[in-house]
Scaffold this motif. Sequence first.
Motif, PDB file in Angstrom:
ATOM      1  N   SER A  91      33.712  11.496  13.267  1.00 38.28           N
ATOM      2  CA  SER A  91      33.408  12.190  12.024  1.00 38.28           C
ATOM      3  C   SER A  91      34.529  11.916  11.034  1.00 38.28           C
ATOM      4  O   SER A  91      35.695  11.822  11.416  1.00 38.28           O
ATOM      5  N   ASP A 111      29.285   6.975   6.566  1.00 44.28           N
ATOM      6  CA  ASP A 111      29.400   7.858   7.722  1.00 44.28           C
ATOM      7  C   ASP A 111      30.391   8.993   7.502  1.00 44.28           C
ATOM      8  O   ASP A 111      30.766   9.685   8.446  1.00 44.28           O
ATOM      9  N   ARG A 162      27.212  11.089   4.450  1.00 39.59           N
ATOM     10  CA  ARG A 162      26.643  12.138   5.313  1.00 39.59           C
ATOM     11  C   ARG A 162      26.509  13.450   4.568  1.00 39.59           C
ATOM     12  O   ARG A 162      25.619  14.253   4.838  1.00 39.59           O
ATOM     13  N   CYS A 199      21.807  13.427  -0.243  1.00 42.01           N
ATOM     14  CA  CYS A 199      22.515  13.881   0.952  1.00 42.01           C
ATOM     15  C   CYS A 199      22.722  15.383   0.825  1.00 42.01           C
ATOM     16  O   CYS A 199      22.573  15.954  -0.268  1.00 42.01           O
TER      17      CYS A 199
END
Length: 239
Positions: free
Chosen positions: A2, A68, A92, A186
């Motif tokens: 993450s 990402d 993301r 998003c």
Amino acid sequence: MSRLVLLSGWGCDARIWQPLAAHWPDRLETGFEVTPPDWPGYATRPALDDPEDLTALAEAMAADLPQDAVWVGWSLGGLLAAALLDHLPAPRGLVLLGMGARFCHPDGVSHENLATFRSAFRRDPPATRAHFLRWQLRGEPSPRTAHRQLLELLGPEPTASSATLAAGLGQLAEIDNSARLAAPPCPVWRIVGEQDPLLPPSVHDAADVRLADAGHCPMLSQPLALAECLAAIAEERTP
């Protein structure tokens, strides 16, 4: 893995995020990455030929804003991050920290207020930036402490050229992300300090998270609470 990408605001380079470093949860030491890139024209990063050109800005920042990651934009950084959704693959998620769909608002910082500030900046850029840094800290529990901490982090002199700073003021005046954020590509989270003096009531009311005992600079006054909130978003938990 993450990732959080932390994007600073007007007049401040990436060092503004250093207070969060001691407060990321231990579990984030592996499998988690936090990066605070400077915008072009700040610190040692070369300025753009036209600092207000969003297409050129997207090209310069593409490697720093991956798909990402969750992009965290504070103040002008949030305004720019949202604008770059039209120019880069969607991340993301996007976190707007201390920023609404636009900066100027009749119930917050008006266009007239900002025009006066821009005029003062043209006359004396260093003094006007120094005034702004103090002004934005009015909502913190201890403005003097926050100002001392800010100077310890950034130093008294700006690391961006006057041209880059002037372009940022132009972007604060002109960018309106209302249409982009009405149908974003998003998830978007909105975080505000409860005492942020720069935001109108409507932005406070629409926030997903309101940080107690914080103003426009919660990374200074409430670094633990802000780090925990951002970690929860990165881990796809409710902040």
